[in-house]
Scaffold this active site. Sequence first.
Site, short mmCIF file in Angstrom:
data_model
loop_
_atom_site.label_atom_id
_atom_site.label_comp_id
_atom_site.label_asym_id
_atom_site.label_seq_id
_atom_site.Cartn_x
_atom_site.Cartn_y
_atom_site.Cartn_z
N ASN A 1 -62.92 -58.49 111.74
CA ASN A 1 -62.73 -59.94 111.71
C ASN A 1 -63.96 -60.60 111.10
OD1 ASN A 1 -60.98 -62.24 112.56
ND2 ASN A 1 -62.91 -62.87 113.53
N GLU A 2 -63.72 -61.41 110.09
CA GLU A 2 -64.82 -62.12 109.44
C GLU A 2 -66.05 -61.21 109.31
OE1 GLU A 2 -65.47 -65.89 111.39
OE2 GLU A 2 -63.85 -66.80 110.27
N GLU B 1 -57.10 -68.37 108.79
CA GLU B 1 -57.50 -69.26 109.89
C GLU B 1 -57.87 -70.62 109.34
OE1 GLU B 1 -60.81 -68.10 112.34
OE2 GLU B 1 -60.18 -66.02 112.38
N TRP C 1 -68.00 -75.61 117.35
CA TRP C 1 -69.31 -75.02 117.06
C TRP C 1 -70.23 -75.88 116.21
CZ3 TRP C 1 -68.42 -74.24 111.87
CH2 TRP C 1 -67.12 -73.86 111.47
N GLU D 1 -64.69 -70.49 123.63
CA GLU D 1 -63.85 -71.29 122.74
C GLU D 1 -62.84 -72.15 123.50
OE1 GLU D 1 -62.69 -68.27 119.89
OE2 GLU D 1 -64.35 -68.86 118.60
N LYS D 2 -63.14 -72.44 124.76
CA LYS D 2 -62.17 -73.18 125.57
C LYS D 2 -62.02 -74.63 125.11
CE LYS D 2 -65.41 -73.88 129.40
NZ LYS D 2 -66.51 -73.11 128.77
N PHE D 3 -62.99 -75.13 124.31
CA PHE D 3 -62.83 -76.48 123.76
C PHE D 3 -62.44 -76.47 122.29
CE2 PHE D 3 -65.76 -77.30 127.39
CZ PHE D 3 -64.86 -78.05 128.15
N HIS D 4 -62.11 -75.28 121.77
CA HIS D 4 -61.65 -75.19 120.38
C HIS D 4 -60.16 -75.48 120.36
CE1 HIS D 4 -60.77 -73.58 116.41
NE2 HIS D 4 -62.06 -73.35 116.20
C1 GLA Z 1 -63.85 -67.73 113.45
C2 GLA Z 1 -63.25 -66.52 114.12
C3 GLA Z 1 -62.26 -66.84 115.20
C4 GLA Z 1 -62.69 -68.06 115.98
C5 GLA Z 1 -62.88 -69.21 115.03
C6 GLA Z 1 -63.23 -70.50 115.73
O1 GLA Z 1 -63.31 -68.08 112.28
O2 GLA Z 1 -62.68 -65.61 113.23
O3 GLA Z 1 -62.17 -65.72 116.05
O4 GLA Z 1 -63.87 -67.79 116.64
O5 GLA Z 1 -63.95 -68.90 114.18
O6 GLA Z 1 -63.43 -71.55 114.81
#
Ligand code: GLA
Length: 689
Positions: A158-159, A317, A325, A365-368
């Site tokens: 991932n990323e 995404e 963040w 990430e509960k506020f995302h």
């Molecule tokens: C990244 C990650 C995700 C999540 C998002 C939140 O892009 O790949 O898992 O953490 O950020 O913005």
Amino acid sequence: MPFRSGDASWPLKLESRISFGCDYNPEQWPENMQAEDMRLMKEAGINIVSLGIFSWSELEPREGQWNFSWLDNIMDRLHRNGIAVDLGTATASPPPWLTAKYPEILPVTADGVQAMPGARQHWRPTSPIYQEYALRVVTQLATRYSAHPALAAWHVNNELGAHNVHDYSHDADVHFRDWLRDKYGSIDVLNSAWYTSFWSQRYSSFEEINSPRKTLAPQVNPTQQLDFSRFCSDALQECLEAEISVLRDVTPHVPITTNFMVMDEEKWMNYKEWARSVDFVSNDHYKVEGELARDEQSFSSALTSSLVGGSPWFLMEHSTSAINWRTVNSPKRSGEQLQDALTHLAHGADGICYFQWRQSRGGSEKFHSAIVPPGGEDSFRFRETMEVGSTLSQLSFIAGSRRRSGKVAVVFDWESWWAVEQDSHPSQLLDYRHTVLSWWRSFSEAGFQVDLVGPGQSFDDHDVVIAPMWHLMTDEQVATLTSYLESGGKMVFSYFSGIVDENDHLPEAPYPGRLSHLLPWRTEEFLPLPPGDAGVLDNGWKYQAWAERLTLLSEKNDSSVEVMAHYSDSPLEGLPAVVRHNVGHSGGELIYVSAQLDGGSQRELATEISRLWNIAPELPVHLRGKVEVVQRVDHYGTLYTFLINKTDLPVGVEPFLPGFSRHGLCRDPELPPYGVELFIKHSKVHATT
Ligand code: GLA
């Protein structure tokens, strides 16, 4: 390579639809919520989810003990509900038992501190132990789900490179040395490439070389830094390819992607190179704040499209609303979600996905934002997402079409980005990505669809190529751009272009040495300006941050040179600032812009260039500066023209585009504030099929 974006076999095209989806993390929720999830996903129009991305500790809770039952169940359930799976290889976040047993997989920072687990991406790209364990998970997943009917694609890690791109561990040193041995062959060649006669840095063997850790004097050898950047990008690409190789062996029929981060600030991964490794390109994009937001979004999408030469790509995404963040995280306005999705689609995305399905109840990430907020389906956010889903479902005819090339291209080069922003330069205020974006924006505002091109790509499809701070030029790139110009091409170079070769050395020629064979002038000195200072040219154009003292070379001074603007303030008063010159005998021309013009001046220059070189903008005058235009084209030749309102006021767009019919994404005849509309012109072939 078994699949390419845009192939008929590409999963996004399989059902002739725009994929619409999200990250789905059912491991965070009780199993009895899954039935409800399926109902809501169908209501929202979700047809694909990315699953299991951070699930290593669920899949392998103890070394060698595998627990797939939860994943089996949810894969089956998704399939029963007609939802495809982009299955994560789960390798982004190693479980605690692994780092407890092998702390030597943890990355080390430049000042020698070992990073700790407790968040994610806490692994060294060069760790053989990490790789062995990661590939075991990948093999298990590939073998188990090879024939699963829900499996549409693999989502590697991932990323890659988020957080751990720079590792200064012992493993990194060992691999960096190997990489250097491969590149240079002998230590003498490296000594010359690294200019180690400076400051007594001559090496007698590769064993003496380390990754560029923190030094007392802050200036680490610049070529060492540049090579380390190349090495770090390559090391991660090798991790990507190691997983891909397992997946291709076991599941050759399943296409593979990984989510890139073509977005602001993400500078260290050379995605132009990485794009060659995957079957289809995916991107994550989170909008910047402020007035650049919408242009930056289009620019990032255009850049992603350039990685695949205009073929469709996948937005893996973006956010439904606020992220969590930045210092302050604002939600999206009503309608913004749809406008964002359509903007990515216009630039070639055939998949539009969100992070994530349900807003997490705990964790960082509960506020995302997510598709399903804490309030559930009866919410503003869920309704906005449903609107996106329903709009995309009506645009399935777009799937598989390519982003069409425009007349104007801007060069984007990861190596120049790294090189321009090194320390010990005339100014630390030059920002490569923002500079390229500002040129992209100027031409977009002058009424053009603007593409991005890599420095090694052919420029032949474009009427004009803009090279902002194309600072580092390889011999091959110099040869390509020279022959483009000599065969009639038109190029614009900004200040601080053509300065160094691939070793970050100044050539034996006056600045800009890599271009000096083309220019009947030279840059005598750079004049960086401190923050807040500004200057003006004799035609009223303003500049900041950078100026150059140019001298026309008398022996070459002929009628082929035209000074388009002079500096009008001290100490450069009366000297050339913007110069135009004919190259060769086939109509080639270049314009050199020696100062960092402000946005308005640069836009005027873009308009002036289109007039001088007779390149008609795609947009009529009344839409320029307000609306962005971008086109896709399908294999029948049907044209899909998207108009994107960049302003907070309605814009009347008709009559315009003869022969096109309006699709009706917007209800009103005018483009509403920030609205996106689609106009279609069917090809004759299409009309008869
Ligand atoms: C990244 C990650 C995700 C999540 C998002 C939140 O892009 O790949 O898992 O953490 O950020 O913005």
